[in-house]
Design an enzyme around this catalytic site. Sequence first.
Site, PDB file in Angstrom:
ATOM      1  N   HIS A 188       0.743  -1.271  -0.134  1.00 25.23           N
ATOM      2  CA  HIS A 188      -0.174  -0.048  -0.015  1.00 25.23           C
ATOM      3  C   HIS A 188       0.824   1.338   0.111  1.00 25.23           C
ATOM      4  O   HIS A 188       0.479   2.392  -0.576  1.00 25.23           O
ATOM      5  CB  HIS A 188      -1.060  -0.042   1.404  1.00 25.23           C
ATOM      6  CG  HIS A 188      -1.883  -0.980   1.209  1.00 25.23           C
ATOM      7  ND1 HIS A 188      -3.219  -0.833   0.418  1.00 25.23           N
ATOM      8  CD2 HIS A 188      -2.254  -2.151   1.835  1.00 25.23           C
ATOM      9  CE1 HIS A 188      -3.976  -1.816   0.432  1.00 25.23           C
ATOM     10  NE2 HIS A 188      -3.463  -2.693   1.225  1.00 25.23           N
ATOM     11  N   ASP A 195      -7.318  -2.841  -1.308  1.00 23.91           N
ATOM     12  CA  ASP A 195      -8.018  -3.613  -0.334  1.00 23.91           C
ATOM     13  C   ASP A 195      -9.521  -3.795  -1.301  1.00 23.91           C
ATOM     14  O   ASP A 195     -10.104  -2.721  -1.273  1.00 23.91           O
ATOM     15  CB  ASP A 195      -8.356  -3.467   0.876  1.00 23.91           C
ATOM     16  CG  ASP A 195      -6.741  -3.737   1.778  1.00 23.91           C
ATOM     17  OD1 ASP A 195      -6.017  -4.267   1.091  1.00 23.91           O
ATOM     18  OD2 ASP A 195      -6.806  -2.991   2.699  1.00 23.91           O
ATOM     19  N   TYR A 223      -6.798 -15.970   6.046  1.00 32.32           N
ATOM     20  CA  TYR A 223      -5.383 -15.354   6.127  1.00 32.32           C
ATOM     21  C   TYR A 223      -5.641 -14.302   7.413  1.00 32.32           C
ATOM     22  O   TYR A 223      -6.488 -13.701   7.266  1.00 32.32           O
ATOM     23  CB  TYR A 223      -4.671 -14.727   5.059  1.00 32.32           C
ATOM     24  CG  TYR A 223      -3.468 -14.115   5.192  1.00 32.32           C
ATOM     25  CD1 TYR A 223      -2.427 -14.847   5.207  1.00 32.32           C
ATOM     26  CD2 TYR A 223      -3.267 -12.868   5.431  1.00 32.32           C
ATOM     27  CE1 TYR A 223      -1.096 -14.289   5.261  1.00 32.32           C
ATOM     28  CE2 TYR A 223      -2.146 -12.288   5.640  1.00 32.32           C
ATOM     29  CZ  TYR A 223      -0.872 -13.389   5.703  1.00 32.32           C
ATOM     30  OH  TYR A 223       0.220 -12.521   5.731  1.00 32.32           O
ATOM     31  N   HIS A 226      -7.789 -10.893   7.537  1.00 30.26           N
ATOM     32  CA  HIS A 226      -8.413 -10.615   5.900  1.00 30.26           C
ATOM     33  C   HIS A 226      -9.715 -11.515   5.987  1.00 30.26           C
ATOM     34  O   HIS A 226     -10.042 -11.806   4.987  1.00 30.26           O
ATOM     35  CB  HIS A 226      -7.195 -11.098   4.824  1.00 30.26           C
ATOM     36  CG  HIS A 226      -6.142 -10.105   4.821  1.00 30.26           C
ATOM     37  ND1 HIS A 226      -5.105  -9.785   5.704  1.00 30.26           N
ATOM     38  CD2 HIS A 226      -5.827  -9.174   4.043  1.00 30.26           C
ATOM     39  CE1 HIS A 226      -4.473  -8.982   5.357  1.00 30.26           C
ATOM     40  NE2 HIS A 226      -4.832  -8.692   4.277  1.00 30.26           N
ATOM     41  N   ASP A 228     -12.390  -9.860   6.413  1.00 28.69           N
ATOM     42  CA  ASP A 228     -13.581  -8.871   6.072  1.00 28.69           C
ATOM     43  C   ASP A 228     -13.352  -8.169   4.755  1.00 28.69           C
ATOM     44  O   ASP A 228     -14.104  -7.203   4.144  1.00 28.69           O
ATOM     45  CB  ASP A 228     -14.204  -7.834   7.013  1.00 28.69           C
ATOM     46  CG  ASP A 228     -12.599  -6.983   7.298  1.00 28.69           C
ATOM     47  OD1 ASP A 228     -11.669  -7.107   6.639  1.00 28.69           O
ATOM     48  OD2 ASP A 228     -13.002  -6.126   8.365  1.00 28.69           O
ATOM     49  N   HIS A 229     -12.130  -8.373   3.796  1.00 28.05           N
ATOM     50  CA  HIS A 229     -11.867  -7.986   2.497  1.00 28.05           C
ATOM     51  C   HIS A 229     -10.712  -8.757   1.812  1.00 28.05           C
ATOM     52  O   HIS A 229     -10.207  -9.656   2.595  1.00 28.05           O
ATOM     53  CB  HIS A 229     -11.175  -6.475   2.830  1.00 28.05           C
ATOM     54  CG  HIS A 229      -9.872  -6.522   3.635  1.00 28.05           C
ATOM     55  ND1 HIS A 229      -9.655  -6.522   4.747  1.00 28.05           N
ATOM     56  CD2 HIS A 229      -8.550  -6.449   2.870  1.00 28.05           C
ATOM     57  CE1 HIS A 229      -8.198  -6.523   5.247  1.00 28.05           C
ATOM     58  NE2 HIS A 229      -7.559  -6.419   3.978  1.00 28.05           N
ATOM     59  N   HIS A 231      -7.327  -8.653   0.078  1.00 31.75           N
ATOM     60  CA  HIS A 231      -6.169  -7.736  -0.584  1.00 31.75           C
ATOM     61  C   HIS A 231      -5.438  -8.035  -1.685  1.00 31.75           C
ATOM     62  O   HIS A 231      -5.055  -9.280  -1.725  1.00 31.75           O
ATOM     63  CB  HIS A 231      -5.031  -7.554   0.902  1.00 31.75           C
ATOM     64  CG  HIS A 231      -3.623  -6.988   0.438  1.00 31.75           C
ATOM     65  ND1 HIS A 231      -3.256  -5.866   0.923  1.00 31.75           N
ATOM     66  CD2 HIS A 231      -2.622  -7.645  -0.556  1.00 31.75           C
ATOM     67  CE1 HIS A 231      -2.104  -5.549   0.306  1.00 31.75           C
ATOM     68  NE2 HIS A 231      -1.692  -6.702  -0.503  1.00 31.75           N
TER      69      HIS A 231
HETATM   70 ZN    ZN Z   1      -4.251  -4.436   2.124  1.00 28.76          ZN
END
Ligand code: ZN
Length: 256
Positions: A188, A195, A223, A226, A228-229, A231
């Site tokens: 990022h 994301d 993972y 992660h 709720d989204h 990446h």
């Molecule tokens: Zn991310």
Amino acid sequence: MRRTQAGCLIVAVLIAVLGTPVLAVATASPAAADECYTWTRTLSQGTSGADVRQLQIRIAGWPGYHSCLAIDGAFGPATATALKRFQSAYGLVADGIAGSATYSKIYAVQDADCTPAHFSYAEMDDDRVGGWSGGKVSATTAKANALRQMWKLEALRHALGNNPLVVTSGFRSISCNNSLGGASNSQHLYGMAADLVSSYVSLCRIAQEARYHGFSGIFGPGYPGHGDHVHVDSRAENDDDGIANGFSWSAPNCGI
Ligand code: ZN
């Protein structure tokens, strides 16, 4: 005379709309002109140059499974393969040759600032007011990286049935990343990551499909952190992070 008058009219209208006469020059090639970038020749295997590079940026989301397309300005077999996938996905003849049909489709899919239709610089900038500075690369590089991510995201979105895909976090400055508790070497910080969430497709569906669209980093359900989204990033193309370029995928709950 008529031509001059018509030309002046177009110029006048453009000035009225755009507020600047400089852009009126672009009316020279009406069929192909685009306010972002205009290709002036057909591109196929063996060609090279800045126009090939511009094409590669826009089709980088179609390299195939576990792969990424080099943005090197040289039109080789990998570029042809990615172009064929792009053409097929958008209902064009998949000949691997970039001509007027391909360019017209790209012009239709992109906005005036060269971002794809469904993603924007604002959406990709976590700092919003901070712009593209404060990360681990120059603002110019971070913004260019973000643009490349957006074209991959557009491909992913298209492949997921053109359903809205929301970027909840894109480029972060170091201070922004620290406040979010992000990893110190996070992609990022380079403008190389996004994301994602969607109200229309599952996180696992996003992660699974992302494997085909040029993302060398994928982390999703299963993972840590992660759930709720999803990446996605392009770490294999990041030569600024001091890390050996490679792929890293993990979303165990999705079979990845
Ligand atoms: Zn991310």
